[in-house]
Design a protein around this motif. Structure first.
Motif, PDB file in Angstrom:
ATOM      1  N   TRP B  61      -5.047  55.206  21.897  1.00  0.00           N
ATOM      2  CA  TRP B  61      -6.408  54.787  21.600  1.00  0.00           C
ATOM      3  C   TRP B  61      -7.400  55.428  22.570  1.00  0.00           C
ATOM      4  O   TRP B  61      -8.481  55.866  22.191  1.00  0.00           O
ATOM      5  N   ILE B  62      -7.018  55.506  23.832  1.00  0.00           N
ATOM      6  CA  ILE B  62      -7.907  56.107  24.828  1.00  0.00           C
ATOM      7  C   ILE B  62      -8.215  57.541  24.441  1.00  0.00           C
ATOM      8  O   ILE B  62      -9.367  58.002  24.498  1.00  0.00           O
ATOM      9  N   VAL B  63      -7.172  58.243  24.012  1.00  0.00           N
ATOM     10  CA  VAL B  63      -7.328  59.642  23.629  1.00  0.00           C
ATOM     11  C   VAL B  63      -8.213  59.781  22.391  1.00  0.00           C
ATOM     12  O   VAL B  63      -9.133  60.616  22.352  1.00  0.00           O
ATOM     13  N   VAL B  64      -7.975  58.916  21.396  1.00  0.00           N
ATOM     14  CA  VAL B  64      -8.776  58.982  20.167  1.00  0.00           C
ATOM     15  C   VAL B  64     -10.224  58.620  20.465  1.00  0.00           C
ATOM     16  O   VAL B  64     -11.171  59.233  19.954  1.00  0.00           O
ATOM     17  N   HIS B  65     -10.400  57.628  21.346  1.00  0.00           N
ATOM     18  CA  HIS B  65     -11.742  57.162  21.701  1.00  0.00           C
ATOM     19  C   HIS B  65     -12.543  58.293  22.337  1.00  0.00           C
ATOM     20  O   HIS B  65     -13.720  58.496  22.025  1.00  0.00           O
ATOM     21  N   ARG B  66     -11.884  59.020  23.213  1.00  0.00           N
ATOM     22  CA  ARG B  66     -12.535  60.157  23.878  1.00  0.00           C
ATOM     23  C   ARG B  66     -13.052  61.154  22.835  1.00  0.00           C
ATOM     24  O   ARG B  66     -14.183  61.623  22.911  1.00  0.00           O
ATOM     25  N   ALA B  67     -12.186  61.457  21.862  1.00  0.00           N
ATOM     26  CA  ALA B  67     -12.568  62.435  20.835  1.00  0.00           C
ATOM     27  C   ALA B  67     -13.664  61.875  19.927  1.00  0.00           C
ATOM     28  O   ALA B  67     -14.590  62.594  19.537  1.00  0.00           O
ATOM     29  N   LEU B  68     -13.573  60.570  19.606  1.00  0.00           N
ATOM     30  CA  LEU B  68     -14.574  59.969  18.717  1.00  0.00           C
ATOM     31  C   LEU B  68     -15.960  59.995  19.336  1.00  0.00           C
ATOM     32  O   LEU B  68     -16.952  60.315  18.674  1.00  0.00           O
ATOM     33  N   MET B  69     -16.035  59.645  20.630  1.00  0.00           N
ATOM     34  CA  MET B  69     -17.340  59.557  21.271  1.00  0.00           C
ATOM     35  C   MET B  69     -17.979  60.925  21.407  1.00  0.00           C
ATOM     36  O   MET B  69     -19.183  61.041  21.566  1.00  0.00           O
ATOM     37  N   ALA B  70     -17.158  61.975  21.362  1.00  0.00           N
ATOM     38  CA  ALA B  70     -17.705  63.317  21.528  1.00  0.00           C
ATOM     39  C   ALA B  70     -18.309  63.859  20.237  1.00  0.00           C
ATOM     40  O   ALA B  70     -18.954  64.898  20.238  1.00  0.00           O
ATOM     41  N   ILE B  71     -18.105  63.162  19.136  1.00  0.00           N
ATOM     42  CA  ILE B  71     -18.623  63.660  17.858  1.00  0.00           C
ATOM     43  C   ILE B  71     -20.118  63.395  17.777  1.00  0.00           C
ATOM     44  O   ILE B  71     -20.572  62.263  17.917  1.00  0.00           O
ATOM     45  N   LYS B  72     -20.893  64.453  17.527  1.00  0.00           N
ATOM     46  CA  LYS B  72     -22.337  64.267  17.372  1.00  0.00           C
ATOM     47  C   LYS B  72     -22.732  64.371  15.904  1.00  0.00           C
ATOM     48  O   LYS B  72     -23.540  63.604  15.401  1.00  0.00           O
ATOM     49  N   ASP B  73     -22.125  65.323  15.204  1.00  0.00           N
ATOM     50  CA  ASP B  73     -22.499  65.591  13.817  1.00  0.00           C
ATOM     51  C   ASP B  73     -21.445  64.995  12.886  1.00  0.00           C
ATOM     52  O   ASP B  73     -20.412  65.596  12.631  1.00  0.00           O
ATOM     53  N   VAL B  74     -21.719  63.775  12.386  1.00  0.00           N
ATOM     54  CA  VAL B  74     -20.717  63.063  11.599  1.00  0.00           C
ATOM     55  C   VAL B  74     -20.486  63.736  10.241  1.00  0.00           C
ATOM     56  O   VAL B  74     -19.352  63.911   9.808  1.00  0.00           O
ATOM     57  N   GLU B  75     -21.583  64.144   9.595  1.00  0.00           N
ATOM     58  CA  GLU B  75     -21.455  64.794   8.283  1.00  0.00           C
ATOM     59  C   GLU B  75     -20.625  66.057   8.389  1.00  0.00           C
ATOM     60  O   GLU B  75     -19.754  66.321   7.579  1.00  0.00           O
ATOM     61  N   GLY B  76     -20.932  66.818   9.429  1.00  0.00           N
ATOM     62  CA  GLY B  76     -20.217  68.070   9.643  1.00  0.00           C
ATOM     63  C   GLY B  76     -18.739  67.831   9.890  1.00  0.00           C
ATOM     64  O   GLY B  76     -17.876  68.588   9.449  1.00  0.00           O
ATOM     65  N   MET B  77     -18.458  66.737  10.592  1.00  0.00           N
ATOM     66  CA  MET B  77     -17.069  66.422  10.873  1.00  0.00           C
ATOM     67  C   MET B  77     -16.310  66.193   9.586  1.00  0.00           C
ATOM     68  O   MET B  77     -15.199  66.670   9.410  1.00  0.00           O
ATOM     69  N   PHE B  78     -16.906  65.444   8.670  1.00  0.00           N
ATOM     70  CA  PHE B  78     -16.201  65.152   7.425  1.00  0.00           C
ATOM     71  C   PHE B  78     -16.035  66.383   6.553  1.00  0.00           C
ATOM     72  O   PHE B  78     -15.110  66.439   5.745  1.00  0.00           O
ATOM     73  N   ALA B  79     -16.914  67.348   6.731  1.00  0.00           N
ATOM     74  CA  ALA B  79     -16.782  68.584   5.947  1.00  0.00           C
ATOM     75  C   ALA B  79     -15.473  69.281   6.287  1.00  0.00           C
ATOM     76  O   ALA B  79     -14.870  69.921   5.436  1.00  0.00           O
ATOM     77  N   SER B  80     -15.019  69.149   7.550  1.00  0.00           N
ATOM     78  CA  SER B  80     -13.804  69.869   7.924  1.00  0.00           C
ATOM     79  C   SER B  80     -12.599  68.970   8.161  1.00  0.00           C
ATOM     80  O   SER B  80     -11.526  69.459   8.485  1.00  0.00           O
ATOM     81  N   LEU B  81     -12.730  67.664   7.977  1.00  0.00           N
ATOM     82  CA  LEU B  81     -11.589  66.781   8.204  1.00  0.00           C
ATOM     83  C   LEU B  81     -10.828  66.573   6.895  1.00  0.00           C
ATOM     84  O   LEU B  81     -11.420  66.242   5.879  1.00  0.00           O
ATOM     85  N   ASP B  82      -9.505  66.786   6.933  1.00  0.00           N
ATOM     86  CA  ASP B  82      -8.722  66.654   5.705  1.00  0.00           C
ATOM     87  C   ASP B  82      -8.577  65.187   5.312  1.00  0.00           C
ATOM     88  O   ASP B  82      -8.462  64.324   6.178  1.00  0.00           O
TER      89      ASP B  82
END
Lengths: 280, 135
Positions: B61-82
């Motif tokens: 969870w700590i690792v995922v949390h770190r990555a989640l908080m670093a996301i700024k562009d949510v729409e862009g993220m979903f464009a490339s997330l499978d």
């Protein structure tokens, strides 16, 4: 119009046999009645199921000489008619289920029965009864005795509902309360299972329209069509209620809550009989 | 409900935690290269499923949390997330929302809104109904 009144509590399951013209009903009052049409009346015959919990579902077998009842007592009752005593005998499958049996479905061979349960599993049992069923000479069914579990499918992590066999009996489909539908081909020692997740609220029951097409109904009040392509991969195709752009609006009803409209049209063809849990 | 079998024992847990630490280093380097989506994918991959060990789950969870908080562009993220990551991401979003920590919850809600648009209510159902593979 006839009113068939005998049960004291909710009638949880009903099935009408086409050839022998008998209706079987089961209820939360732990009883079952087989109704025969004699003259102008429907005459009930009580079936002692020997349950200590509610009966939840019922289905006539393909040859209509047996019916299966799923119950909250974690048992399945297989009932057959004894001519000498003129009554229906109930044989119980007590083993294996860890929780309520929500749905039962008969294989075309009149012997295999699939069940789904709130323990998340789908199981297939043999319901061979001496004197009622004929022993087949095929090796596969020769060592199945009553109540023996043929296969257990542990695909769902949540409650399972609505199991059905395809017309040939080769494929099994059932739904989970986690918005997934499971298709199992070649049910036997080495089955091929597919888990199909979808976007919407969970389904509650399914029906096979053909060997490769299934319609599912559930909490979205919007029937969903699933089909298998040439390679055998199942996927969601579309909602039953979606209109093509070209059709006139007066032909179809409005979109919301019309699951029943479309299904009543399907029911008119006489090939389908299934239930929508309208009160959700 | 379903019986659960084959859970990870204590010594296996150590191996999992080592793997998570290794993942964490990879994620840090991906974040430095401004690839937050890749970082999130790495974090979500290989999430320890059949384990009751709270340390493994917390470590991941700590690792995922770190990555989640670093996301700024949510729409862009979903464009490339499978789409295969949607269900597991939803589980971690609910874990984030349960922390009650203001910045975490804000970020999780932001992502949750977009994820529900994409994945539908079925995704939420699968997250809630699955009491076996928890995060």
């Amino acid at each position: 119009m006839h009113v068939l009144q005998k049960h004291d509590q909710i009638v949880s399951g009903i099935d009408w046999s086409a050839k022998s013209n008998q209706i079987v009903t089961v209820s939360h009052d732990r009883n079952s009645y087989v109704w025969n049409h004699e003259g102008a009346e429907w005459v009930p015959m009580l079936v002692i199921l020997r349950l200590n919990r509610a009966a939840l579902c019922v289905q006539w077998s393909p040859n209509e000489n047996k019916f299966a009842v799923g119950s909250g007592a974690k048992t399945v009752c297989i009932c057959y008619y004894e001519q000498e005593n003129n009554w229906w005998v109930s044989k119980l499958i007590r083993k294996k289920h860890d929780s309520s049996v929500t749905s039962v479905a008969w294989h075309p061979n009149n012997i295999f029965l699939a069940t789904t349960s709130t323990d998340g599993k789908c199981r297939v049992f043999s319901t061979f009864i001496k004197g009622v069923d004929k022993r087949e000479s095929k090796a596969g069914t020769s060592d199945s005795k009553f109540g023996e579990q043929i296969i257990q499918l542990d695909l769902s992590f949540s409650w399972a509902f609505g199991v059905k066999w395809s017309p040939s009996g080769n494929t099994l489909a059932y739904v989970g309360h986690n918005s997934m539908i499971y298709f199992v081909d070649d049910v036997g020692p080495s089955p091929l299972a597919q888990n199909v997740a979808f976007r919407n609220l969970p389904l509650r029951d399914v029906i096979f329209v053909s060997e490769k097409m299934v319609v599912g109904v559930g909490f979205d009040c919007n029937p969903m069509i699933f089909a298998a392509d040439e390679t055998g991969i199942w996927s969601f195709i579309r909602f039953l209620g979606e209109r093509k752009i070209s059709s006139s609006p007066s032909k179809h009803g409005s979109q919301g809550g019309t699951g029943t409209e479309f299904l009543s049209r399907l029911a008119d063809t006489g090939t389908f009989k299934f239930f929508i849990w309208d009160h959700f | 409900m379903a019986r659960v079998e084959g859970f990870v024992e204590a010594d296996n847990a150590e191996a999992i935690i080592t793997r998570i630490e290794h993942k964490s280093r990879k994620i840090e380097s991906l974040l430095k290269q401004y690839k937050p989506v890749e970082a999130l994918k790495t974090a979500l991959e290989g999430s320890p499923p059949m384990t009751r060990d709270e340390r493994c789950k917390s470590a991941n969870w700590i690792v995922v949390h770190r990555a989640l908080m670093a996301i700024k562009d949510v729409e862009g993220m979903f464009a490339s997330l499978d789409p295969e990551y949607y269900d597991i991401l939803m589980k971690y979003l609910y874990r984030g929302l349960s922390t009650g920590d203001r910045p975490t919850c804000e970020q999780c809600l932001r992502i949750h809104e977009k994820l529900t648009e994409r994945a539908g209510l079925g995704c939420i159902l699968r997250c809630l109904a699955d009491t076996v593979n928890t995060v």
